[in-house]
Scaffold this active site. Sequence first.
Site, PDB file in Angstrom:
ATOM      1  N   HIS A 294       0.876  -1.195   0.000  1.00 48.74           N
ATOM      2  CA  HIS A 294       0.000   0.000   0.000  1.00 48.74           C
ATOM      3  C   HIS A 294       0.903   1.233   0.000  1.00 48.74           C
ATOM      4  O   HIS A 294       1.706   1.405  -0.912  1.00 48.74           O
ATOM      5  CB  HIS A 294      -0.914  -0.104   1.220  1.00 48.74           C
ATOM      6  CG  HIS A 294      -2.074   0.844   1.272  1.00 48.74           C
ATOM      7  ND1 HIS A 294      -2.456   1.640   0.225  1.00 48.74           N
ATOM      8  CD2 HIS A 294      -2.952   1.137   2.293  1.00 48.74           C
ATOM      9  CE1 HIS A 294      -3.515   2.367   0.571  1.00 48.74           C
ATOM     10  NE2 HIS A 294      -3.828   2.089   1.829  1.00 48.74           N
ATOM     11  N   HIS A 335      -1.664  -2.282  -9.806  1.00 49.95           N
ATOM     12  CA  HIS A 335      -2.659  -1.717  -8.892  1.00 49.95           C
ATOM     13  C   HIS A 335      -3.876  -2.623  -8.869  1.00 49.95           C
ATOM     14  O   HIS A 335      -4.252  -3.176  -9.899  1.00 49.95           O
ATOM     15  CB  HIS A 335      -3.077  -0.314  -9.346  1.00 49.95           C
ATOM     16  CG  HIS A 335      -3.723   0.473  -8.256  1.00 49.95           C
ATOM     17  ND1 HIS A 335      -5.057   0.359  -7.955  1.00 49.95           N
ATOM     18  CD2 HIS A 335      -3.199   1.372  -7.391  1.00 49.95           C
ATOM     19  CE1 HIS A 335      -5.331   1.156  -6.944  1.00 49.95           C
ATOM     20  NE2 HIS A 335      -4.234   1.781  -6.576  1.00 49.95           N
ATOM     21  N   ASP A 393       3.000   5.790  -6.743  1.00 52.50           N
ATOM     22  CA  ASP A 393       4.166   5.680  -5.873  1.00 52.50           C
ATOM     23  C   ASP A 393       5.472   5.631  -6.634  1.00 52.50           C
ATOM     24  O   ASP A 393       6.531   5.923  -6.088  1.00 52.50           O
ATOM     25  CB  ASP A 393       4.049   4.432  -4.994  1.00 52.50           C
ATOM     26  CG  ASP A 393       2.953   4.590  -3.973  1.00 52.50           C
ATOM     27  OD1 ASP A 393       2.811   5.698  -3.456  1.00 52.50           O
ATOM     28  OD2 ASP A 393       2.237   3.614  -3.702  1.00 52.50           O
TER      29      ASP A 393
END
Length: 457
Positions: A294, A335, A393
């Site tokens: 995460h 994802h 990210d």
Amino acid sequence: MPGSSGDRQEVRQEAVGRLEFILAGGHMTDSTGKTAQLTIDGKTIDLPVLSGTEGPDVIDVGKLTSEGYFTYDPGFVSTASCDSDITYIDGGAGVLLHRGYPIEQLAEQSDHLELCYLLLNGDLPNREEKDRFVNTIKHHTMVHEQLVQLFRGFRRDAHPMAIMCGVTGALSAFYHDSLDIDDFHHRVVTAHRLIAKMPTLAAMSYKYSQGQPFMYPRNDLDYAENFLHMMFATPCADYEVNPVIARAMDRIFLLHADHEQNASTSTVRLAGSTGANPFACIAAGIAALWGPAHGGANEAVLNMLAEIGDEKNIDKYVKKAKDKDDPFRIMGFGHRVYKNYDPRAKVMQQTCHEVLGELGVEDDPILKMAQRLEKIALEDEYFVEKKLYPNVDFYSGIILKAIGIPTEMFTVIFATGRTPGWIAHWNEMISGPYKIGRPRQLYRGATKRDYVPLDRR
Ligand code: CMC
């Protein structure tokens, strides 16, 4: 959607001190009139099919329990856990909307605090509302002075996420005046406090690790500027905030602000469904965010690049990522929801180029390696076939590194940005009828057996 019809539109407006403040509740999902039929052992059960304003219809399985069945869905891959009006994602098309507004437009034309207002209240503020909101947040940025003692209890080498879990939960011991979750005014003040204080706590966790004095917030700076100031200024030397860096920092906060029912937000909702106080719920969210699958992924991207070490090793690592027997994954790729380019990653990529250009660090070997890895993975059949694209990210880690923020702080910054989303979801749940979150299980353990005394085992 706010403003549209719904059974349970519960937008409340009340005066808070001299502030007019709204916290938006949710809508009930509309029935489509359709039913899904489930036939088990010759018995047919009719299940209502519900429809939202966007996205696929859902089958309401709530009454299955009374028929003697549960659904089984590890990882909640096919499960909608709640109604929500806040954020909509179409992962196949790469769409992200907050209260209906596309993330690209918000990133280009809005700013983080305006998005905070939007997430909490359901609509964009007018000029006066925005000024009031920004002013309120600025006047809640200081934390109780005794929290300094709490920081001093941590080891200097503690991970800042460990500190954040602790100090955020501890806020409930400092702000007793806003812990009644059924009191609308308490919820408003808590929302303000959390959004305002999170950058202060984040910067304090960094300063503590450096052995430097904590820097007090400055009300003359905007949200991102103030965070950079608290991170990098010292009592001996001021920090001149570069506007390109401040804009990038604000975008990083904004792009992380909410992402519907992700693991940490679902954790906040689950904790909140027990009636726990909001500071404790946000601390639970921070803990859930910490994991590398995460929010920990941005830190993991940089650690992975350090492990790869050199551009010449990239092929070897891409091969490892494709090997089913090797647990290695390309961090910052893939994802659960996006099977297309993450729209936040596109904005982040553009911001990344702006920051690298401004700082003149485009030749940094780690950053060059990241760009090379991105290109190789995007063209590789394995990644293309599995629809594995760079996620938010991948680029945020590169920007933060270029700004000079240490890797351990990356997830803390994600947590700071995500705080308004967590609070908006928590508030949405508390504002309407809700039940304690209590999933069931498919039990596969031993069946009933008799206890065997120790001397006979
Ligand atoms: N590198 C290599 N293979 C991958 C990767 C990756 N990064 N991500 C997924 N796969 C493969 C995976 O092995 C699986 O292959 P197969 O079908 O042959 O078993 C397939 O792609 C589907 O993956 P999954 O793990 O079943 O998908 P998921 O939806 O459960 O997991 C994920 C999503 C984000 C946890 C995963 O893609 C991952 O671990 N990515 C790396 C960590 C990361 O970047 N996380 C940040 C997510 S975005 C920020 C946030 O929302 O917090």
